[in-house]
Design a protein around this motif. Structure first.
Motif, mmCIF file in Angstrom:
data_model
loop_
_atom_site.group_PDB
_atom_site.id
_atom_site.type_symbol
_atom_site.label_atom_id
_atom_site.label_comp_id
_atom_site.label_asym_id
_atom_site.label_seq_id
_atom_site.Cartn_x
_atom_site.Cartn_y
_atom_site.Cartn_z
ATOM 1 N N ASN A 11 -5.521 5.459 -5.199
ATOM 2 C CA ASN A 11 -6.416 5.260 -4.065
ATOM 3 C C ASN A 11 -7.762 4.757 -4.574
ATOM 4 O O ASN A 11 -8.269 5.239 -5.580
ATOM 5 C CB ASN A 11 -6.624 6.573 -3.312
ATOM 6 C CG ASN A 11 -5.417 6.923 -2.474
ATOM 7 O OD1 ASN A 11 -4.661 6.044 -2.056
ATOM 8 N ND2 ASN A 11 -5.215 8.206 -2.246
ATOM 9 N N GLY A 12 -8.303 3.791 -3.873
ATOM 10 C CA GLY A 12 -9.599 3.262 -4.274
ATOM 11 C C GLY A 12 -9.482 2.013 -5.126
ATOM 12 O O GLY A 12 -10.441 1.262 -5.259
ATOM 13 N N VAL A 13 -8.283 1.789 -5.692
ATOM 14 C CA VAL A 13 -8.077 0.554 -6.452
ATOM 15 C C VAL A 13 -7.649 -0.535 -5.466
ATOM 16 O O VAL A 13 -6.726 -0.329 -4.680
ATOM 17 C CB VAL A 13 -6.994 0.747 -7.545
ATOM 18 C CG1 VAL A 13 -6.744 -0.554 -8.294
ATOM 19 C CG2 VAL A 13 -7.403 1.847 -8.503
ATOM 20 N N LEU A 14 -8.344 -1.643 -5.490
ATOM 21 C CA LEU A 14 -8.042 -2.746 -4.571
ATOM 22 C C LEU A 14 -6.600 -3.229 -4.759
ATOM 23 O O LEU A 14 -6.151 -3.397 -5.882
ATOM 24 C CB LEU A 14 -9.015 -3.908 -4.844
ATOM 25 C CG LEU A 14 -8.952 -5.076 -3.842
ATOM 26 C CD1 LEU A 14 -9.458 -4.637 -2.479
ATOM 27 C CD2 LEU A 14 -9.753 -6.255 -4.363
ATOM 28 N N VAL A 36 -1.790 -1.281 4.269
ATOM 29 C CA VAL A 36 -0.552 -1.480 3.513
ATOM 30 C C VAL A 36 -0.882 -1.338 2.032
ATOM 31 O O VAL A 36 -1.865 -1.890 1.554
ATOM 32 C CB VAL A 36 0.041 -2.895 3.770
ATOM 33 C CG1 VAL A 36 1.315 -3.092 2.975
ATOM 34 C CG2 VAL A 36 0.305 -3.125 5.242
ATOM 35 N N ARG A 37 -0.055 -0.580 1.320
ATOM 36 C CA ARG A 37 -0.173 -0.495 -0.135
ATOM 37 C C ARG A 37 1.180 -0.868 -0.707
ATOM 38 O O ARG A 37 2.204 -0.388 -0.233
ATOM 39 C CB ARG A 37 -0.508 0.933 -0.598
ATOM 40 C CG ARG A 37 -1.734 1.551 0.021
ATOM 41 C CD ARG A 37 -3.018 1.036 -0.529
ATOM 42 N NE ARG A 37 -3.330 1.538 -1.857
ATOM 43 C CZ ARG A 37 -4.377 1.096 -2.563
ATOM 44 N NH1 ARG A 37 -5.187 0.164 -2.064
ATOM 45 N NH2 ARG A 37 -4.624 1.571 -3.759
ATOM 46 N N GLN A 38 1.163 -1.725 -1.690
ATOM 47 C CA GLN A 38 2.441 -2.099 -2.290
ATOM 48 C C GLN A 38 2.525 -1.601 -3.723
ATOM 49 O O GLN A 38 1.564 -1.706 -4.483
ATOM 50 C CB GLN A 38 2.635 -3.619 -2.231
ATOM 51 C CG GLN A 38 3.995 -4.008 -2.775
ATOM 52 C CD GLN A 38 4.405 -5.433 -2.455
ATOM 53 O OE1 GLN A 38 3.907 -6.031 -1.520
ATOM 54 N NE2 GLN A 38 5.311 -5.978 -3.238
ATOM 55 N N GLY A 39 3.662 -1.064 -4.069
ATOM 56 C CA GLY A 39 3.883 -0.594 -5.432
ATOM 57 C C GLY A 39 5.257 -1.010 -5.901
ATOM 58 O O GLY A 39 5.906 -1.827 -5.262
ATOM 59 N N LYS A 40 5.682 -0.431 -7.012
ATOM 60 C CA LYS A 40 7.010 -0.799 -7.502
ATOM 61 C C LYS A 40 7.861 0.442 -7.693
ATOM 62 O O LYS A 40 7.343 1.548 -7.861
ATOM 63 C CB LYS A 40 6.906 -1.623 -8.783
ATOM 64 C CG LYS A 40 6.148 -0.969 -9.892
ATOM 65 C CD LYS A 40 5.857 -1.929 -11.041
ATOM 66 C CE LYS A 40 4.944 -1.221 -12.053
ATOM 67 N NZ LYS A 40 4.648 -1.992 -13.237
ATOM 68 N N VAL A 41 9.142 0.221 -7.620
ATOM 69 C CA VAL A 41 10.090 1.311 -7.817
ATOM 70 C C VAL A 41 11.064 0.869 -8.905
ATOM 71 O O VAL A 41 11.497 -0.286 -8.936
ATOM 72 C CB VAL A 41 10.774 1.690 -6.478
ATOM 73 C CG1 VAL A 41 11.449 0.499 -5.843
ATOM 74 C CG2 VAL A 41 11.763 2.808 -6.648
ATOM 75 N N ILE A 42 11.316 1.760 -9.838
ATOM 76 C CA ILE A 42 12.182 1.433 -10.970
ATOM 77 C C ILE A 42 13.304 2.469 -11.005
ATOM 78 O O ILE A 42 13.031 3.662 -11.102
ATOM 79 C CB ILE A 42 11.371 1.458 -12.292
ATOM 80 C CG1 ILE A 42 10.248 0.433 -12.231
ATOM 81 C CG2 ILE A 42 12.280 1.168 -13.493
ATOM 82 C CD1 ILE A 42 9.037 0.801 -13.037
ATOM 83 N N GLU A 43 14.531 2.010 -10.888
ATOM 84 C CA GLU A 43 15.672 2.913 -10.938
ATOM 85 C C GLU A 43 16.321 2.818 -12.308
ATOM 86 O O GLU A 43 16.680 1.725 -12.753
ATOM 87 C CB GLU A 43 16.669 2.584 -9.823
ATOM 88 C CG GLU A 43 16.087 2.927 -8.455
ATOM 89 C CD GLU A 43 17.088 2.809 -7.314
ATOM 90 O OE1 GLU A 43 16.716 3.151 -6.179
ATOM 91 O OE2 GLU A 43 18.227 2.373 -7.562
ATOM 92 N N LEU A 44 16.447 3.956 -12.948
ATOM 93 C CA LEU A 44 16.969 3.998 -14.313
ATOM 94 C C LEU A 44 18.307 4.716 -14.326
ATOM 95 O O LEU A 44 18.472 5.746 -13.665
ATOM 96 C CB LEU A 44 15.989 4.772 -15.210
ATOM 97 C CG LEU A 44 14.577 4.205 -15.320
ATOM 98 C CD1 LEU A 44 13.586 5.327 -15.561
ATOM 99 C CD2 LEU A 44 14.497 3.186 -16.435
ATOM 100 N N VAL A 70 -4.403 4.103 -16.010
ATOM 101 C CA VAL A 70 -5.824 3.952 -15.662
ATOM 102 C C VAL A 70 -5.958 3.655 -14.163
ATOM 103 O O VAL A 70 -6.817 4.218 -13.485
ATOM 104 C CB VAL A 70 -6.482 2.828 -16.494
ATOM 105 C CG1 VAL A 70 -7.934 2.629 -16.090
ATOM 106 C CG2 VAL A 70 -6.384 3.132 -17.975
ATOM 107 N N ILE A 71 -5.090 2.786 -13.662
ATOM 108 C CA ILE A 71 -5.213 2.370 -12.266
ATOM 109 C C ILE A 71 -4.002 2.740 -11.405
ATOM 110 O O ILE A 71 -4.030 2.588 -10.201
ATOM 111 C CB ILE A 71 -5.446 0.838 -12.156
ATOM 112 C CG1 ILE A 71 -4.356 0.051 -12.904
ATOM 113 C CG2 ILE A 71 -6.823 0.444 -12.669
ATOM 114 C CD1 ILE A 71 -4.338 -1.435 -12.563
ATOM 115 N N GLU A 72 -2.936 3.218 -12.025
ATOM 116 C CA GLU A 72 -1.724 3.509 -11.258
ATOM 117 C C GLU A 72 -1.310 4.971 -11.409
ATOM 118 O O GLU A 72 -1.520 5.583 -12.461
ATOM 119 C CB GLU A 72 -0.558 2.621 -11.753
ATOM 120 C CG GLU A 72 -0.726 1.144 -11.448
ATOM 121 C CD GLU A 72 0.333 0.269 -12.110
ATOM 122 O OE1 GLU A 72 0.694 -0.763 -11.524
ATOM 123 O OE2 GLU A 72 0.783 0.602 -13.223
#
Lengths: 79, 79
Positions: A11-14, A36-44, A70-72
């Protein structure tokens, strides 16, 4: 054993990607999208069969490679 | 109301990003990673307060913009 890692910007990171999606949704006529916030999902798919050891291993992977702490922020689920 | 959309490449569709992660994990000494698939997660903050209507709306967003349904599958969770 399968694991799912979700990595999101803190939160707070552009989040320009999320902003672009929000703008595009507005352009398509979807009103009422406040953010909207977009991130990634990694299935192992892991050879490890012990739940606790798998979780420890995946957390180490996140710290070293999958997330930039640092940012995630990341969340690990063992499925 | 918040919603989370998870978009993954369908099984059988080549996932070079996931392969790159798997290779990098191997290089960092993480053995026993049989497969990696990478997708995206989109968190939406909606003005809609009705759960069913929110889900319908988010599914429409997926079909129109968020997922390429030819090669990607999506999952909607209303939080």
């Amino acid at each position: 054993m399968k694991a799912r890692v979700t990595v999101m910007l803190k939160n707070g990171v552009l989040d320009p990607q999320g902003e672009a999606v929000r703008h595009a949704l507005g352009g398509l006529g979807f009103a009422g999208v406040n953010g909207v916030r977009q991130g990634k999902v990694i299935e192992l798919d892991l050879a490890e069969t012990d739940r606790a050891r798998a979780e420890t291993e995946v957390k180490a992977m996140c710290e070293k490679l999958l997330a930039n702490t640092v940012i995630e922020s990341y969340r690990v689920e063992i499925l």
